[in-house]
Each structure stands twice: as C-alpha cells, then as structure tokens.
Design an enzyme around this catalytic site. Sequence first.
Site, PDB file in Angstrom:
ATOM      1  N   HIS A  82       0.830  -1.216   0.000  1.00  0.00           N
ATOM      2  CA  HIS A  82       0.000   0.000   0.000  1.00  0.00           C
ATOM      3  C   HIS A  82       0.862   1.264   0.000  1.00  0.00           C
ATOM      4  O   HIS A  82       2.046   1.248   0.357  1.00  0.00           O
ATOM      5  CB  HIS A  82      -0.925   0.002   1.216  1.00  0.00           C
ATOM      6  CG  HIS A  82      -0.189   0.039   2.532  1.00  0.00           C
ATOM      7  ND1 HIS A  82       0.373   1.184   3.044  1.00  0.00           N
ATOM      8  CD2 HIS A  82       0.099  -0.934   3.418  1.00  0.00           C
ATOM      9  CE1 HIS A  82       0.961   0.924   4.193  1.00  0.00           C
ATOM     10  NE2 HIS A  82       0.823  -0.365   4.448  1.00  0.00           N
ATOM     11  N   GLU A  88      -2.059  -7.000   7.282  1.00  0.00           N
ATOM     12  CA  GLU A  88      -0.741  -6.943   7.915  1.00  0.00           C
ATOM     13  C   GLU A  88      -0.723  -7.848   9.147  1.00  0.00           C
ATOM     14  O   GLU A  88      -1.770  -8.290   9.642  1.00  0.00           O
ATOM     15  CB  GLU A  88      -0.441  -5.491   8.301  1.00  0.00           C
ATOM     16  CG  GLU A  88       0.887  -5.224   8.983  1.00  0.00           C
ATOM     17  CD  GLU A  88       2.085  -5.614   8.132  1.00  0.00           C
ATOM     18  OE1 GLU A  88       2.422  -6.819   8.120  1.00  0.00           O
ATOM     19  OE2 GLU A  88       2.689  -4.708   7.506  1.00  0.00           O
TER      20      GLU A  88
END
Length: 212
Positions: free
Chosen positions: A11, A88
């Site tokens: 990202h 994550e």
Amino acid sequence: MTATTLWLIRHGETAWNAIGRMQGHTDIPLNETGLEQADLLGRQLQKDNAQAHFAALYVSDLARARQTAQPGSHAIGLAMELDPQLRERNYGIYEGLTREQIAEQYPEGFAHIKARTPDYQIPEGESLVQFSARTLDVLGRLANKHPDQQILVVAHGGILDCAYRAATGIGLEVPRGHALLNASINRLSFEDGHFRLLSWGDVAHLDPGILE
C-alpha cells in the site's frame, strides 16, 4: 501444473508510516503522498495490463490497501476482491506505538521484536510463525485459482516480507536486508507449492520527489 505470476504491491504511505507507528490491523488511511502514489501506480498498471492481462485483483480489506488499489481497479476494469487474510501482521498491544515507545513500555517484548523471535506471540496479536503461515496460505490459495495467469495482490509490507523469505529461503529470524517500499511492484511465481522471486522493489513508476 503451470505457474501463476503474482504482482505483490505494498500500500501507499500513511501518516503512521511517516512517523514510524506500528499499524498492523489498525485501519489507517493513506496520506496525501500515499494517494499520489496510488494514482501513479494505477497509471502504471494500466500500461502493464496491455501485456500482462491480469486475471484478478485481490486486496487486503484495510483502507490503506483499498485506497491504493482503487485507481488501478478503475484503470484496468478489474473489481477489487477483498480478503482479510491479506491483512498486515496483528501487532496486538503494540499497535499505535513507535519502536521507541514499545522499547520503553514493553522492554521484554521489544527484545523479541528486535531479535525477530519466530514463535514470540505478541499479546493480543500474532507471532511471526503464525503470520507467515497465514500469508503463505492465502497467497498459495489465490495463486492456485489462476494457473498460468497473472494476478495483482495489494497488501502490506509484512505480507511482502513473508513472501520474499519463502521465495529466497531466508529464515524468519534473519534481519531484513530487502526493501519493502510503499506502492512498490514485486513479482513472484508460484508453482507446485513453491514461490520463486522474479523481480523486487520496482518503484520506477513513482516520481522521485514522492518516493522521498
């Protein structure tokens, strides 16, 4: 069995990235730089799609990944398929803290984080062993759905790290010597249950000023 090519993308930048706060599962949006990175990435993927012909776009369900994938999704006409398994690592009680704050408030835990103790489970979070197993399971599952095709996966630095280690044979406990750059393009192949590194850390599509 034919190989699948995975284009793994981290990202774009967030405010917490910029100041070094642990994000984990905390849902932090992109900052202004991250939004610019996402737009530049989208333009690059539109060019790449003419040759790569991406079969699918899989995205972590956290906002920073969705915002990074959105311009590319629009540009190449592929819907984002959200998968929470692409999140994550869960940093549990350390989320929202900098490394300095963790060291001060949780010195014993920080020692494990610094040493990359594979089976150290963060309170309310994941160990490296658990996180790596989740990562390789979801990437393998997605790759197996698309034999002999190319897919896009927009996720997080930790996901990229686990994939890199699997492809290169580097242990979870070994200090990281490879880059995990925001909005970078990283390519792996997957065949017969094994990952192989194709290219890593491509940020040629980003303006140097934005990357800095």
